[in-house]
Design a protein around this motif. Sequence first.
Motif, PDB file in Angstrom:
ATOM      1  N   CYS A   8      -5.956  -7.558  -2.245  1.00 24.88           N
ATOM      2  CA  CYS A   8      -5.926  -8.437  -3.422  1.00 24.88           C
ATOM      3  C   CYS A   8      -4.517  -8.880  -3.796  1.00 24.88           C
ATOM      4  CB  CYS A   8      -6.600  -7.750  -4.618  1.00 24.88           C
ATOM      5  SG  CYS A   8      -5.646  -6.436  -5.385  1.00 24.88           S
ATOM      6  N   GLY A   9      -3.503  -8.306  -3.152  1.00 31.68           N
ATOM      7  CA  GLY A   9      -2.130  -8.730  -3.405  1.00 31.68           C
ATOM      8  C   GLY A   9      -1.439  -8.027  -4.557  1.00 31.68           C
ATOM      9  N   THR A  10      -2.116  -7.077  -5.200  1.00 36.49           N
ATOM     10  CA  THR A  10      -1.485  -6.355  -6.311  1.00 36.49           C
ATOM     11  C   THR A  10      -0.332  -5.485  -5.812  1.00 36.49           C
ATOM     12  OG1 THR A  10      -3.575  -6.293  -7.522  1.00 36.49           O
ATOM     13  CG2 THR A  10      -1.903  -4.683  -8.159  1.00 36.49           C
ATOM     14  N   ALA A  49      12.754   3.294   4.705  1.00 35.63           N
ATOM     15  CA  ALA A  49      12.793   1.858   4.957  1.00 35.63           C
ATOM     16  C   ALA A  49      11.628   1.118   4.298  1.00 35.63           C
ATOM     17  CB  ALA A  49      12.768   1.593   6.460  1.00 35.63           C
ATOM     18  N   VAL A  50      10.742   1.867   3.627  1.00 32.17           N
ATOM     19  CA  VAL A  50       9.579   1.249   2.986  1.00 32.17           C
ATOM     20  C   VAL A  50       9.859   1.119   1.492  1.00 32.17           C
ATOM     21  CG1 VAL A  50       7.107   1.438   2.541  1.00 32.17           C
ATOM     22  CG2 VAL A  50       8.062   2.289   4.700  1.00 32.17           C
ATOM     23  N   GLU A  51       9.853  -0.119   1.023  1.00 32.53           N
ATOM     24  CA  GLU A  51      10.151  -0.380  -0.384  1.00 32.53           C
ATOM     25  C   GLU A  51       8.931  -1.015  -1.054  1.00 32.53           C
ATOM     26  OE1 GLU A  51      13.237  -2.952  -3.187  1.00 32.53           O
ATOM     27  OE2 GLU A  51      13.397  -3.083  -1.005  1.00 32.53           O
ATOM     28  N   ILE A  52       8.508  -0.453  -2.177  1.00 32.18           N
ATOM     29  CA  ILE A  52       7.402  -1.023  -2.943  1.00 32.18           C
ATOM     30  C   ILE A  52       7.969  -2.133  -3.819  1.00 32.18           C
ATOM     31  CG2 ILE A  52       5.607  -0.553  -4.650  1.00 32.18           C
ATOM     32  CD1 ILE A  52       5.772   2.429  -3.595  1.00 32.18           C
ATOM     33  N   LEU A  53       7.491  -3.355  -3.621  1.00 33.71           N
ATOM     34  CA  LEU A  53       8.017  -4.510  -4.350  1.00 33.71           C
ATOM     35  C   LEU A  53       7.244  -4.765  -5.631  1.00 33.71           C
ATOM     36  CD1 LEU A  53       8.442  -6.948  -1.314  1.00 33.71           C
ATOM     37  CD2 LEU A  53      10.212  -5.528  -2.385  1.00 33.71           C
ATOM     38  N   GLU A  54       5.937  -4.605  -5.573  1.00 31.57           N
ATOM     39  CA  GLU A  54       5.086  -4.845  -6.748  1.00 31.57           C
ATOM     40  C   GLU A  54       3.901  -3.905  -6.702  1.00 31.57           C
ATOM     41  OE1 GLU A  54       3.735  -8.922  -7.430  1.00 31.57           O
ATOM     42  OE2 GLU A  54       5.453  -9.625  -6.283  1.00 31.57           O
ATOM     43  N   GLY A  55       3.348  -3.620  -7.877  1.00 30.48           N
ATOM     44  CA  GLY A  55       2.077  -2.915  -7.952  1.00 30.48           C
ATOM     45  C   GLY A  55       2.147  -1.420  -7.787  1.00 30.48           C
ATOM     46  N   ALA A  56       3.316  -0.818  -8.004  1.00 29.87           N
ATOM     47  CA  ALA A  56       3.438   0.640  -7.834  1.00 29.87           C
ATOM     48  C   ALA A  56       2.421   1.380  -8.702  1.00 29.87           C
ATOM     49  CB  ALA A  56       4.859   1.094  -8.154  1.00 29.87           C
ATOM     50  N   ASP A  57       2.140   0.853  -9.894  1.00 34.09           N
ATOM     51  CA  ASP A  57       1.188   1.510 -10.810  1.00 34.09           C
ATOM     52  C   ASP A  57      -0.243   1.492 -10.269  1.00 34.09           C
ATOM     53  OD1 ASP A  57       3.290   1.767 -12.477  1.00 34.09           O
ATOM     54  OD2 ASP A  57       2.643   0.270 -13.944  1.00 34.09           O
ATOM     55  N   SER A  58      -0.502   0.581  -9.352  1.00 30.89           N
ATOM     56  CA  SER A  58      -1.869   0.436  -8.827  1.00 30.89           C
ATOM     57  C   SER A  58      -2.102   1.216  -7.544  1.00 30.89           C
ATOM     58  CB  SER A  58      -2.172  -1.046  -8.578  1.00 30.89           C
ATOM     59  OG  SER A  58      -2.202  -1.734  -9.808  1.00 30.89           O
ATOM     60  N   ILE A  59      -1.085   1.896  -7.076  1.00 32.63           N
ATOM     61  CA  ILE A  59      -1.255   2.676  -5.848  1.00 32.63           C
ATOM     62  C   ILE A  59      -1.930   4.004  -6.191  1.00 32.63           C
ATOM     63  CG2 ILE A  59      -0.067   3.844  -3.961  1.00 32.63           C
ATOM     64  CD1 ILE A  59       2.155   1.701  -4.271  1.00 32.63           C
ATOM     65  N   SER A  71      -2.575   6.373   0.985  1.00 33.10           N
ATOM     66  CA  SER A  71      -2.441   5.497  -0.197  1.00 33.10           C
ATOM     67  C   SER A  71      -3.184   4.186  -0.013  1.00 33.10           C
ATOM     68  CB  SER A  71      -0.960   5.228  -0.469  1.00 33.10           C
ATOM     69  OG  SER A  71      -0.318   6.427  -0.854  1.00 33.10           O
ATOM     70  N   PHE A  72      -3.704   3.716  -1.148  1.00 32.29           N
ATOM     71  CA  PHE A  72      -4.497   2.484  -1.159  1.00 32.29           C
ATOM     72  C   PHE A  72      -4.389   1.840  -2.535  1.00 32.29           C
ATOM     73  CE2 PHE A  72      -7.919   4.364  -3.662  1.00 32.29           C
ATOM     74  CZ  PHE A  72      -7.758   5.714  -3.403  1.00 32.29           C
ATOM     75  N   CYS A  73      -4.823   0.600  -2.648  1.00 30.94           N
ATOM     76  CA  CYS A  73      -4.768  -0.134  -3.911  1.00 30.94           C
ATOM     77  C   CYS A  73      -5.967   0.231  -4.786  1.00 30.94           C
ATOM     78  CB  CYS A  73      -4.763  -1.628  -3.626  1.00 30.94           C
ATOM     79  SG  CYS A  73      -4.988  -2.642  -5.101  1.00 30.94           S
ATOM     80  N   ALA A  74      -5.706   0.549  -6.051  1.00 33.75           N
ATOM     81  CA  ALA A  74      -6.774   0.919  -6.980  1.00 33.75           C
ATOM     82  C   ALA A  74      -7.679  -0.266  -7.307  1.00 33.75           C
ATOM     83  CB  ALA A  74      -6.177   1.470  -8.271  1.00 33.75           C
ATOM     84  N   CYS A  76      -8.424  -3.092  -5.182  1.00 35.05           N
ATOM     85  CA  CYS A  76      -9.243  -3.622  -4.072  1.00 35.05           C
ATOM     86  C   CYS A  76      -9.583  -2.571  -3.019  1.00 35.05           C
ATOM     87  CB  CYS A  76      -8.543  -4.810  -3.418  1.00 35.05           C
ATOM     88  SG  CYS A  76      -7.081  -4.374  -2.456  1.00 35.05           S
ATOM     89  N   GLY A  77      -8.937  -1.422  -3.051  1.00 31.50           N
ATOM     90  CA  GLY A  77      -9.223  -0.379  -2.067  1.00 31.50           C
ATOM     91  C   GLY A  77      -8.515  -0.579  -0.736  1.00 31.50           C
ATOM     92  N   GLY A  78      -7.735  -1.645  -0.614  1.00 29.43           N
ATOM     93  CA  GLY A  78      -7.047  -1.906   0.652  1.00 29.43           C
ATOM     94  C   GLY A  78      -6.038  -0.816   0.976  1.00 29.43           C
ATOM     95  N   HIS A  79      -6.036  -0.392   2.237  1.00 30.10           N
ATOM     96  CA  HIS A  79      -5.087   0.637   2.669  1.00 30.10           C
ATOM     97  C   HIS A  79      -3.706   0.050   2.779  1.00 30.10           C
ATOM     98  CE1 HIS A  79      -8.443   2.697   5.141  1.00 30.10           C
ATOM     99  NE2 HIS A  79      -8.817   2.365   3.926  1.00 30.10           N
ATOM    100  N   VAL A  80      -2.705   0.832   2.474  1.00 30.86           N
ATOM    101  CA  VAL A  80      -1.340   0.386   2.722  1.00 30.86           C
ATOM    102  C   VAL A  80      -0.599   1.328   3.663  1.00 30.86           C
ATOM    103  CG1 VAL A  80      -1.023  -1.218   0.828  1.00 30.86           C
ATOM    104  CG2 VAL A  80      -0.768   1.223   0.376  1.00 30.86           C
ATOM    105  N   TRP A  81      -0.653   2.634   3.396  1.00 34.38           N
ATOM    106  CA  TRP A  81       0.070   3.561   4.288  1.00 34.38           C
ATOM    107  C   TRP A  81      -0.409   4.978   4.091  1.00 34.38           C
ATOM    108  CZ3 TRP A  81       3.179   0.728   0.638  1.00 34.38           C
ATOM    109  CH2 TRP A  81       3.363   1.390  -0.568  1.00 34.38           C
ATOM    110  N   ALA A  82       0.080   5.826   5.001  1.00 34.52           N
ATOM    111  CA  ALA A  82      -0.036   7.268   4.858  1.00 34.52           C
ATOM    112  C   ALA A  82       1.383   7.823   4.898  1.00 34.52           C
ATOM    113  CB  ALA A  82      -0.879   7.858   5.978  1.00 34.52           C
ATOM    114  N   GLY A  83       1.650   8.804   4.038  1.00 40.49           N
ATOM    115  CA  GLY A  83       3.006   9.338   3.927  1.00 40.49           C
ATOM    116  C   GLY A  83       3.609   8.975   2.583  1.00 40.49           C
ATOM    117  N   GLU A  84       4.870   9.296   2.418  1.00 38.20           N
ATOM    118  CA  GLU A  84       5.540   9.111   1.124  1.00 38.20           C
ATOM    119  C   GLU A  84       6.753   8.195   1.291  1.00 38.20           C
ATOM    120  OE1 GLU A  84       4.461  10.502  -1.637  1.00 38.20           O
ATOM    121  OE2 GLU A  84       3.538  12.451  -1.158  1.00 38.20           O
ATOM    122  N   PRO A  85       6.631   6.913   0.923  1.00 35.05           N
ATOM    123  CA  PRO A  85       7.802   6.032   1.011  1.00 35.05           C
ATOM    124  C   PRO A  85       8.982   6.627   0.233  1.00 35.05           C
ATOM    125  CG  PRO A  85       5.845   4.745   0.585  1.00 35.05           C
ATOM    126  CD  PRO A  85       5.438   6.196   0.479  1.00 35.05           C
ATOM    127  N   GLY A  86      10.155   6.529   0.823  1.00 31.18           N
ATOM    128  CA  GLY A  86      11.355   7.031   0.161  1.00 31.18           C
ATOM    129  C   GLY A  86      11.552   8.531   0.272  1.00 31.18           C
TER     130      GLY A  86
END
Length: 136
Positions: A8-10, A49-59, A71-74, A76-86
Amino acid sequence: MVTGSCMCGTVRFRVDADFSTAGYCHCTRCQHRTGVPLGALSGMVAADAVEILEGADSIRTWRPDEGFPKSFCASCGGHVWAGEPGSGGVVAIRLGALDGDPGIRPRWHQWVDASPDWEPLPDDGLPRYPGPREQD
Ligand SMILES: [Zn+2]
Ligand SMILES: [Zn+2]
């Protein structure tokens, strides 16, 4: 540098380093997480090297007893990654979440013993590991 987002782009993020490896995971967790019987394709990259640009609250993140947090978007449910950026470790980015070419091609299949018999793997010539891949 490549950007990515959830469906959803969040949640939007950026990856600022080369992927060290990439491949398909056929474990039952990935099957249930994706809803797809064939392997889920991820690329490994330095977590710094992974930077969250927008939507950190929705992860939202599911933290199993073992293995990477997922981790996924609250919204739309879309997956983004596994692990801990930063975190200083490694993050596995779902390559389908990227907006462009990750600059790496799939190199392996892992957990193929968990892949269902009724959906054969394509004969792509990549190494296949019955369980977790050997480090490359
Ligand atoms: Zn979303
Ligand atoms: Zn998996």
